[in-house]
Design a protein around this motif. Structure first.
Motif, PDB file in Angstrom:
ATOM      1  N   UNK A  59     -27.185 -62.235 -20.321  1.00 26.93           N
ATOM      2  CA  UNK A  59     -28.028 -63.080 -19.628  1.00 26.93           C
ATOM      3  C   UNK A  59     -29.096 -63.652 -20.791  1.00 26.93           C
ATOM      4  N   UNK A  60     -29.702 -62.667 -21.449  1.00 25.33           N
ATOM      5  CA  UNK A  60     -30.556 -62.876 -22.367  1.00 25.33           C
ATOM      6  C   UNK A  60     -29.934 -63.865 -23.446  1.00 25.33           C
ATOM      7  N   UNK A  61     -28.675 -63.638 -23.950  1.00 24.66           N
ATOM      8  CA  UNK A  61     -28.270 -64.695 -24.801  1.00 24.66           C
ATOM      9  C   UNK A  61     -28.002 -66.025 -24.191  1.00 24.66           C
ATOM     10  N   UNK A  62     -27.756 -65.973 -22.906  1.00 27.64           N
ATOM     11  CA  UNK A  62     -27.523 -67.402 -22.335  1.00 27.64           C
ATOM     12  C   UNK A  62     -29.186 -67.931 -22.003  1.00 27.64           C
ATOM     13  N   UNK A  63     -29.968 -67.059 -22.045  1.00 32.17           N
ATOM     14  CA  UNK A  63     -31.222 -67.702 -21.679  1.00 32.17           C
ATOM     15  C   UNK A  63     -31.794 -68.395 -22.730  1.00 32.17           C
ATOM     16  N   UNK A  64     -31.671 -67.711 -24.018  1.00 32.12           N
ATOM     17  CA  UNK A  64     -31.987 -68.321 -25.209  1.00 32.12           C
ATOM     18  C   UNK A  64     -31.676 -69.648 -25.297  1.00 32.12           C
ATOM     19  N   UNK A  65     -30.555 -69.886 -24.862  1.00 27.83           N
ATOM     20  CA  UNK A  65     -30.050 -71.394 -25.188  1.00 27.83           C
ATOM     21  C   UNK A  65     -30.484 -72.328 -23.991  1.00 27.83           C
TER      22      UNK A  65
ATOM     23  N   UNK B  38     -16.936 -56.906 -35.013  1.00 27.28           N
ATOM     24  CA  UNK B  38     -18.379 -56.192 -34.692  1.00 27.28           C
ATOM     25  C   UNK B  38     -19.184 -57.043 -33.634  1.00 27.28           C
ATOM     26  N   UNK B  39     -18.456 -58.259 -33.397  1.00 28.47           N
ATOM     27  CA  UNK B  39     -19.105 -59.040 -32.337  1.00 28.47           C
ATOM     28  C   UNK B  39     -18.919 -58.856 -31.098  1.00 28.47           C
ATOM     29  N   UNK B  40     -19.566 -58.829 -30.175  1.00 27.13           N
ATOM     30  CA  UNK B  40     -19.519 -58.524 -28.741  1.00 27.13           C
ATOM     31  C   UNK B  40     -18.607 -59.739 -28.137  1.00 27.13           C
ATOM     32  N   UNK B  41     -17.928 -59.359 -27.123  1.00 28.21           N
ATOM     33  CA  UNK B  41     -17.002 -60.123 -26.282  1.00 28.21           C
ATOM     34  C   UNK B  41     -17.901 -61.434 -25.702  1.00 28.21           C
ATOM     35  N   UNK B  46     -20.592 -66.620 -24.532  1.00 27.12           N
ATOM     36  CA  UNK B  46     -21.826 -67.523 -24.415  1.00 27.12           C
ATOM     37  C   UNK B  46     -21.442 -68.806 -25.419  1.00 27.12           C
ATOM     38  N   UNK B  47     -20.974 -68.634 -26.552  1.00 30.02           N
ATOM     39  CA  UNK B  47     -20.716 -69.646 -27.474  1.00 30.02           C
ATOM     40  C   UNK B  47     -19.626 -70.738 -26.719  1.00 30.02           C
ATOM     41  N   UNK B  49     -19.258 -71.309 -23.709  1.00 31.97           N
ATOM     42  CA  UNK B  49     -20.182 -72.034 -22.705  1.00 31.97           C
ATOM     43  C   UNK B  49     -20.958 -73.016 -23.144  1.00 31.97           C
ATOM     44  N   UNK B  50     -21.413 -72.726 -24.233  1.00 36.75           N
ATOM     45  CA  UNK B  50     -22.283 -73.409 -24.797  1.00 36.75           C
ATOM     46  C   UNK B  50     -21.482 -74.811 -25.378  1.00 36.75           C
ATOM     47  N   UNK B  51     -20.328 -74.643 -25.920  1.00 35.91           N
ATOM     48  CA  UNK B  51     -19.654 -75.627 -26.480  1.00 35.91           C
ATOM     49  C   UNK B  51     -18.963 -76.678 -25.255  1.00 35.91           C
ATOM     50  N   UNK B  52     -18.968 -76.256 -24.285  1.00 37.35           N
ATOM     51  CA  UNK B  52     -18.543 -76.893 -22.932  1.00 37.35           C
ATOM     52  C   UNK B  52     -19.743 -77.559 -22.556  1.00 37.35           C
ATOM     53  N   UNK B  53     -20.789 -77.035 -22.534  1.00 37.57           N
ATOM     54  CA  UNK B  53     -22.009 -77.782 -21.921  1.00 37.57           C
ATOM     55  C   UNK B  53     -22.204 -78.869 -22.806  1.00 37.57           C
ATOM     56  N   UNK B  54     -22.185 -78.764 -24.093  1.00 36.11           N
ATOM     57  CA  UNK B  54     -22.423 -79.828 -24.898  1.00 36.11           C
ATOM     58  C   UNK B  54     -21.285 -81.033 -25.167  1.00 36.11           C
ATOM     59  N   UNK B  55     -20.347 -80.777 -24.407  1.00 39.67           N
ATOM     60  CA  UNK B  55     -19.108 -81.798 -24.384  1.00 39.67           C
ATOM     61  C   UNK B  55     -18.246 -81.675 -25.186  1.00 39.67           C
ATOM     62  N   UNK B  56     -18.115 -80.541 -26.134  1.00 37.91           N
ATOM     63  CA  UNK B  56     -17.312 -80.257 -27.294  1.00 37.91           C
ATOM     64  C   UNK B  56     -15.816 -79.874 -26.862  1.00 37.91           C
ATOM     65  N   UNK B  57     -15.810 -79.387 -25.672  1.00 33.70           N
ATOM     66  CA  UNK B  57     -14.776 -78.800 -25.140  1.00 33.70           C
ATOM     67  C   UNK B  57     -14.564 -79.244 -23.737  1.00 33.70           C
ATOM     68  N   UNK B  58     -13.455 -79.087 -22.953  1.00 35.17           N
ATOM     69  CA  UNK B  58     -13.434 -79.667 -21.814  1.00 35.17           C
ATOM     70  C   UNK B  58     -12.417 -78.566 -21.145  1.00 35.17           C
ATOM     71  N   UNK B  59     -12.541 -78.395 -19.731  1.00 37.69           N
ATOM     72  CA  UNK B  59     -11.841 -77.293 -18.828  1.00 37.69           C
ATOM     73  C   UNK B  59     -10.670 -78.146 -18.088  1.00 37.69           C
TER      74      UNK B  59
END
Lengths: 266, 103
Positions: A59-65, B38-41, B46-47, B49-59
């Protein structure tokens, strides 16, 4: 957090108030899907919880955006402000009887129409497809009640005495005091529902608007009692909009429940 | 890896994966995790989700053999433009770094 259920519940609580109900629902659906897929691969719920990290981090990661306040929060704040203004407008200190009623009711109507049009597209889609989606139905119900309630307030007069709760009950006014009790219940339900709504519980907003409906109906009923000596038709007129609004709200609830059951049947 | 650098690179990699074919969330995240252990799932989520919100991807929803319909992601035209820009920036950066003497 060891199980999927704990994880999803904590995710929901972490997201409440900061995200709109739609976003919360989408995120919960996504993570539910991830759990399902992971379990199909043979991983345990504990492993999956570990690999996702804690809900708070997510949620923190999502909130930061996030950049702006979610629409639903704004809507709830606005609706609460409007209702408080309605109640305050009934106080004798505002000399309600002297103010032209239109000046009071036009903003209320305008706000209701604005809120309706904001969610208009979604509501239209809902009305056509009739899928019971609680958080989408809520603005429609609320606006319907606000419209009807403001009409009722507009048509009743002498509302300042409603605030005078401390007046002693006389035998002839028992009915009036019963109505005042309903009024207090309505206010309490509305406040309780709004409080729960701010904590992300969609169905509590339904409680809030039912409370509002009871409140408006009680106002109209109190005024009706004062007109008992007048012509029956004239006395009934304030009751009609409120009765309609309550009826509409109950019908809508009934239809939602019916559709929900119809959907569940295999 | 530096957080800011990672963010931009992960976005580019995710978009590139999606440009090849539409996928649903879980295997996409797993594949990325294979390359970035080393990156979390949830960072990938989150990325995404952001890409979708900005219209760069679609569902879009696809049929699955069992259970409910699956949510698939695919790149949009805007996403393709963004990816092309990101790749060109990356190549520019690579050549600058190389010309500085870092190989």
């Amino acid at each position: 957090m060891k199980t999927k259920k704990d994880f999803l519940m904590q995710l929901k609580h972490s997201m409440a108030c900061r995200f709109s109900l739609r976003e919360i629902r989408d995120t919960l659906e996504d993570f539910n899907g991830f759990f399902e897929d992971g379990l199909q691969e043979g991983k345990t719920e504990e492993d999956l919880c570990l690999s996702f990290g804690t809900p708070r981090e997510i949620v923190q990661k999502m909130s930061s955006e996030k950049r702006k306040l979610p629409l639903h929060m704004l809507f709830a704040l606005l609706a609460s402000a409007v209702c408080l203004a309605c109640i305050a407008g009934m106080a004798p200190a505002f000399r309600f009887q002297h103010m032209p009623r239109l000046f009071f009711c036009i903003p209320v109507l305008a706000v209701s129409i604005a809120l309706l049009s904001l969610e208009g597209g979604i509501l239209f889609e809902m009305a056509v497809s009739f899928t019971p989606s609680a958080h989408r139905a809520i603005p429609l119900r609320f606006c319907m009640l606000m419209l009807m309630g403001s009409l009722a307030l507009f048509s009743t007069k002498g509302l300042s005495w409603i605030i005078d709760i401390a007046a002693p009950a006389s035998a002839g006014h028992i009915a009036g005091n019963i109505c005042k009790i309903f009024l207090l219940c309505g206010i309490a339900l509305f406040l309780l529902g709004s409080y729960s709504f701010f904590h992300g519980n969609a169905f509590s907003f339904g409680t809030a608007i039912q409370g509002m409906g009871i409140l408006c109906s009680a106002c109209a009923a109190l005024d009706f009692l004062h007109r008992l000596d007048a012509l029956p038709f004239a006395a009934l007129s304030p009751l009609l909009p409120c009765a309609c609004s309550l009826l509409l709200s109950l019908c809508y609830d009934g239809m939602l429940l019916f559709a929900k059951h119809a959907k569940k049947r295999p | 890896m530096d957080a800011q650098m990672k963010k931009g690179v992960l976005e580019m990699c995710l978009l590139h994966q999606l440009s090849e074919c539409g996928q649903y969330g879980y295997p996409l995240m797993q594949k990325m995790k294979h390359y970035f252990p080393e990156v979390n799932d949830s960072s990938f989520y989150v990325i995404l989700r952001r890409l979708h919100k900005e219209g760069l991807t679609e569902i879009y929803y696809g049929e699955s053999s069992e259970g409910p319909k699956r949510k698939y992601y695919r790149i949009t035209d805007a996403g393709k433009d963004y990816l092309a820009q990101a790749i060109s920036d990356w190549r520019t950066m690579k050549s600058i770094v190389r010309s500085l003497g870092i190989s």
